[in-house]
Enzyme design. Structure first.
Site, PDB file in Angstrom:
ATOM      1  N   GLY A  64     -17.876   0.204  11.482  1.00  0.00           N
ATOM      2  CA  GLY A  64     -18.838   1.088  12.121  1.00  0.00           C
ATOM      3  C   GLY A  64     -18.321   2.490  12.321  1.00  0.00           C
ATOM      4  O   GLY A  64     -19.037   3.344  12.864  1.00  0.00           O
ATOM      5  N   ILE A  65     -17.093   2.767  11.879  1.00  0.00           N
ATOM      6  CA  ILE A  65     -16.484   4.089  12.025  1.00  0.00           C
ATOM      7  C   ILE A  65     -16.162   4.696  10.664  1.00  0.00           C
ATOM      8  O   ILE A  65     -16.451   5.865  10.410  1.00  0.00           O
ATOM      9  CB  ILE A  65     -15.209   3.993  12.889  1.00  0.00           C
ATOM     10  CG1 ILE A  65     -15.584   3.605  14.324  1.00  0.00           C
ATOM     11  CG2 ILE A  65     -14.429   5.306  12.872  1.00  0.00           C
ATOM     12  CD1 ILE A  65     -14.414   3.281  15.206  1.00  0.00           C
ATOM     13  N   HIS A  66     -15.572   3.906   9.777  1.00  0.00           N
ATOM     14  CA  HIS A  66     -15.135   4.428   8.485  1.00  0.00           C
ATOM     15  C   HIS A  66     -16.294   4.726   7.534  1.00  0.00           C
ATOM     16  O   HIS A  66     -16.169   5.628   6.693  1.00  0.00           O
ATOM     17  CB  HIS A  66     -14.178   3.447   7.813  1.00  0.00           C
ATOM     18  CG  HIS A  66     -12.787   3.495   8.351  1.00  0.00           C
ATOM     19  ND1 HIS A  66     -12.434   2.912   9.546  1.00  0.00           N
ATOM     20  CD2 HIS A  66     -11.663   4.081   7.866  1.00  0.00           C
ATOM     21  CE1 HIS A  66     -11.153   3.120   9.769  1.00  0.00           C
ATOM     22  NE2 HIS A  66     -10.655   3.835   8.774  1.00  0.00           N
ATOM     23  N   ALA A 124      -3.346   8.581   6.480  1.00  0.00           N
ATOM     24  CA  ALA A 124      -2.353   8.295   7.516  1.00  0.00           C
ATOM     25  C   ALA A 124      -1.018   7.844   6.937  1.00  0.00           C
ATOM     26  O   ALA A 124      -0.122   7.436   7.682  1.00  0.00           O
ATOM     27  CB  ALA A 124      -2.891   7.232   8.471  1.00  0.00           C
ATOM     28  N   LEU A 138      -8.296   9.262   9.962  1.00  0.00           N
ATOM     29  CA  LEU A 138      -8.343   7.902  10.475  1.00  0.00           C
ATOM     30  C   LEU A 138      -7.088   7.155  10.058  1.00  0.00           C
ATOM     31  O   LEU A 138      -6.604   7.304   8.930  1.00  0.00           O
ATOM     32  CB  LEU A 138      -9.584   7.178   9.950  1.00  0.00           C
ATOM     33  CG  LEU A 138     -10.927   7.660  10.529  1.00  0.00           C
ATOM     34  CD1 LEU A 138     -12.090   7.075   9.742  1.00  0.00           C
ATOM     35  CD2 LEU A 138     -11.045   7.285  11.996  1.00  0.00           C
ATOM     36  N   HIS A 192      -9.880   0.587   0.186  1.00  0.00           N
ATOM     37  CA  HIS A 192     -10.858   1.131   1.150  1.00  0.00           C
ATOM     38  C   HIS A 192     -11.762   2.200   0.511  1.00  0.00           C
ATOM     39  O   HIS A 192     -11.581   3.402   0.707  1.00  0.00           O
ATOM     40  CB  HIS A 192     -10.212   1.634   2.441  1.00  0.00           C
ATOM     41  CG  HIS A 192      -8.926   2.377   2.354  1.00  0.00           C
ATOM     42  ND1 HIS A 192      -8.744   3.500   1.578  1.00  0.00           N
ATOM     43  CD2 HIS A 192      -7.740   2.178   2.976  1.00  0.00           C
ATOM     44  CE1 HIS A 192      -7.525   3.955   1.727  1.00  0.00           C
ATOM     45  NE2 HIS A 192      -6.888   3.161   2.563  1.00  0.00           N
ATOM     46  N   ASP A 212      -8.162  -3.463   7.674  1.00  0.00           N
ATOM     47  CA  ASP A 212      -7.194  -2.360   7.680  1.00  0.00           C
ATOM     48  C   ASP A 212      -6.692  -2.117   9.103  1.00  0.00           C
ATOM     49  O   ASP A 212      -6.400  -0.986   9.499  1.00  0.00           O
ATOM     50  CB  ASP A 212      -7.799  -1.085   7.097  1.00  0.00           C
ATOM     51  CG  ASP A 212      -6.744  -0.054   6.699  1.00  0.00           C
ATOM     52  OD1 ASP A 212      -5.544  -0.401   6.663  1.00  0.00           O
ATOM     53  OD2 ASP A 212      -7.112   1.110   6.448  1.00  0.00           O
ATOM     54  N   GLU A 268       0.859  -1.191   0.000  1.00  0.00           N
ATOM     55  CA  GLU A 268       0.000   0.000   0.000  1.00  0.00           C
ATOM     56  C   GLU A 268       0.896   1.242   0.000  1.00  0.00           C
ATOM     57  O   GLU A 268       1.253   1.787   1.036  1.00  0.00           O
ATOM     58  CB  GLU A 268      -0.935   0.008   1.213  1.00  0.00           C
ATOM     59  CG  GLU A 268      -1.985   1.109   1.106  1.00  0.00           C
ATOM     60  CD  GLU A 268      -2.825   1.278   2.355  1.00  0.00           C
ATOM     61  OE1 GLU A 268      -3.825   2.011   2.278  1.00  0.00           O
ATOM     62  OE2 GLU A 268      -2.489   0.703   3.407  1.00  0.00           O
ATOM     63  N   ARG A 275     -21.885  14.712 -10.724  1.00  0.00           N
ATOM     64  CA  ARG A 275     -21.327  15.115 -12.017  1.00  0.00           C
ATOM     65  C   ARG A 275     -19.936  14.538 -12.254  1.00  0.00           C
ATOM     66  O   ARG A 275     -19.494  14.480 -13.394  1.00  0.00           O
ATOM     67  CB  ARG A 275     -21.279  16.648 -12.135  1.00  0.00           C
ATOM     68  CG  ARG A 275     -22.661  17.276 -12.247  1.00  0.00           C
ATOM     69  CD  ARG A 275     -22.571  18.736 -12.672  1.00  0.00           C
ATOM     70  NE  ARG A 275     -23.892  19.313 -12.781  1.00  0.00           N
ATOM     71  CZ  ARG A 275     -24.506  19.958 -11.800  1.00  0.00           C
ATOM     72  NH1 ARG A 275     -23.894  20.100 -10.625  1.00  0.00           N
ATOM     73  NH2 ARG A 275     -25.714  20.459 -11.976  1.00  0.00           N
TER      74      ARG A 275
END
Length: 380
Positions: free
Chosen positions: A246-248, A139, A304, A214, A271, A128, A225
Site C-alpha cells: 500500500g506504499i510502494h 536503499a 524507501l 520489485h 521486502d 540482492e 517510447r
C-alpha cells in the site's frame, strides 16, 4: 490429521469445499471421503484452507536482519514469519563487501532446508546486489555497489553451500550480460536496481534472466517510447515481484501488473526489513540509517528502504485493491516457489508435498498454521 469442512485452494487455482489429509508430514489425500477413524480432526468450517506463504524477498523482521550473519537473527526471523503465515522464505542480503557476504552465507548454510518446530524454513538465499547501477541504488549502500563479477559470485555460491537461489543484477553494468549468461545455470537471475532500456533488458532475458526485482521500484519508468525492463519482462514471460504494502505501488498499478503479466507470473513479496513487527523509530538496513514512521521505512535521502509488512499483509492488500483472492494466493505461494525452483517442495496443496497449510477466516485473519504436517498450537 484431517482438515475438514474447509474451502480448499486446490493446486489448479480453484477453491473447492473438500477435505485434506496429512500423514507423515505430507499431504496424502484430498477429497470428500477420507477415512477419519482414529485421526486428529481440524474443523475449518467455512474457512479458506490454503498453502503456506512463500516469501522470496525478505531481509528481516522482529528486530533481526538476515545480513546480521548470526544464527540468532535467522531464528528470530523464522519464528516471527511462521506466526504470520509465511512457511518458506529466502534470506535476502544487501550490497555488502564480499568477505561479509561470505560470512553471512556460511552462517546460513546449516539452516537451509532444516525443519524446526515453530520456525519458518529458510529455503535458500536471495543475493540482492552488489552488482547494481549506482543511479538506481535506492536503499543499497553506494560504497559497496560494483560491476558484475562472476568470479566473486562463484566464490560466494560456494560459501553458501550452493544455496543461492536468486541473484539480482543490473544488466547494463560492465560485464552484466556475460554474468547473466553464466549465472542462470546456477540460480534464478533477476533484473533490478537498474537503468536498463528495453533492448538491454531484452538481451538479459535472452541470456537467461527470468525475474524482475520489485517491479517499478529501482528501475527506469515504463515509458510509452521506452518501456524499459517492465516492457521487456512482459514480452519475455519473466516472473515479476511486487511489494504490495500500500506504499510502494498505487492500487491501480497493482491491478495493471496482474493484467499485463497474468496471475501465473506475478509474485508478491514483502521486502521486509528488521523493523517489521517493531515500533516506529530508527533502524538500519545494509549499514544505513532507516526511519520508520506511519508504516513507511526510508533512508536519509527519502528513498524507501524495503517495507515493514509481512507477506500476509501484502496478500490482504492485493485483495483489498481488487485482485481476486485466487490470483493473489497464487502470487504469494506457487508463483514465487516456481520462480526459484521450490515448487517441488512447497507452494501448493498437492499429494506428496510437505503439509504447510494455513486456515484463514473469510476476512483473511489467520486462524491456524500447520507446518511440516504439525498443527502449531499456541503459535498465534
Amino acid at each position: 490429521m484431517i482438515v475438514t469442512n474447509g474451502i480448499l485452494f486446490c493446486d489448479d487455482g480453484v477453491f473447492r469445499k473438500t477435505d485434506i489429509e496429512i500423514q507423515n508430514r505430507t499431504v496424502t489425500a484430498i477429497g470428500d471421503e477420507i477415512a477419519s477413524a482414529g485421526q486428529e480432526i481440524l474443523d475449518a468450517d467455512g474457512c479458506y484452507v490454503v498453502p503456506g506463504l512463500v516469501d522470496i524477498h525478505i531481509h528481516g523482521a522482529a528486530g533481526a536482519d538476515f545480513s546480521d550473519g548470526t544464527p540468532q537473527s535467522i531464528q528470530e526471523i523464522s519464528r516471527f514469519l511462521l506466526k504470520h503465515g509465511t512457511t518458506s522464505f529466502l534470506g535476502t542480503s544487501m550490497a555488502l563487501p564480499e568477505e561479509q557476504l561470505a560470512g553471512i552465507y556460511e552462517t546460513a548454510c546449516p539452516f537451509v532446508g532444516k525443519m524446526v518446530p515453530g520456525q519458518a524454513v529458510l529455503q535458500g538465499i536471495h543475493m540482492e546486489g552488489p552488482f547494481f547501477n549506482q543511479d538506481k541504488r535506492g536503499a543499497q549502500n553506494e560504497k559497496y555497489i560494483i560491476n558484475a563479477d562472476f568470479d566473486m559470485f562463484t566464490r560466494l555460491y560456494t560459501a553458501s553451500g550452493s544455496n543461492i537461489r536468486m541473484v539480482a543484477i543490473a544488466p547494463e553494468v560492465e560485464g552484466g550480460l556475460d554474468f547473466i549468461g553464466k549465472a542462470h545455470s546456477l540460480c534464478s537471475v533477476s533484473l533490478g536496481h537498474s537503468c536498463a532500456d528495453y533492448d538491454t533488458a531484452g538481451l538479459a532475458f535472452a541470456r537467461g534472466a527470468n525475474h524482475v526485482t520489485h517491479l517499478f521500484n529501482g528501475m527506469s519508468a515504463f515509458g510509452h517510447r521506452d518501456p524499459g525492463i517492465i516492457g521487456a519482462a512482459a514480452d519475455s514471460g519473466a516472473y515479476v515481484e511486487i511489494i504490495c504494502d500500500g506504499i510502494h505501488l498505487h492500487p491501480a498499478t497493482v491491478r495493471s501488473v496482474f493484467k499485463l503479466f497474468g496471475d501465473n507470473k506475478v509474485c508478491l513479496i514483502s521486502d521486509a526489513m528488521r523493523a517489521c513487527g517493531m515500533p516506529a523509530g530508527r533502524y538500519d538496513l545494509g549499514g544505513q540509517l532507516v526511519t520508520v514512521k506511519d508504516g513507511s521505512a526510508t533512508i536519509a535521502g527519502g528513498s524507501l528502504a524495503g517495507s515493514v509488512a509481512v507477506l500476509a499483509d501484502c496478500l490482504r492488500q492485493a485483495v483489498k485493491f481488487g485482485i481476486p483472492l485466487e490470483c493473489a494466493l497464487k502470487a504469494a505461494t506457487i508463483n514465487p516457489a516456481k520462480s526459484v525452483g521450490l515448487d517441488d517442495k512447497t507452494g501448493s496443496l498437492s499429494k506428496g508435498k510437505r503439509a504447510d497449510i494455513l486456515v484463514f477466516d473469510r476476512d483473511l485473519a489467520l486462524n491456524n498454521v500447520i507446518f511440516d504436517g504439525v498443527l502449531q498450537v499456541g503459535l498465534l
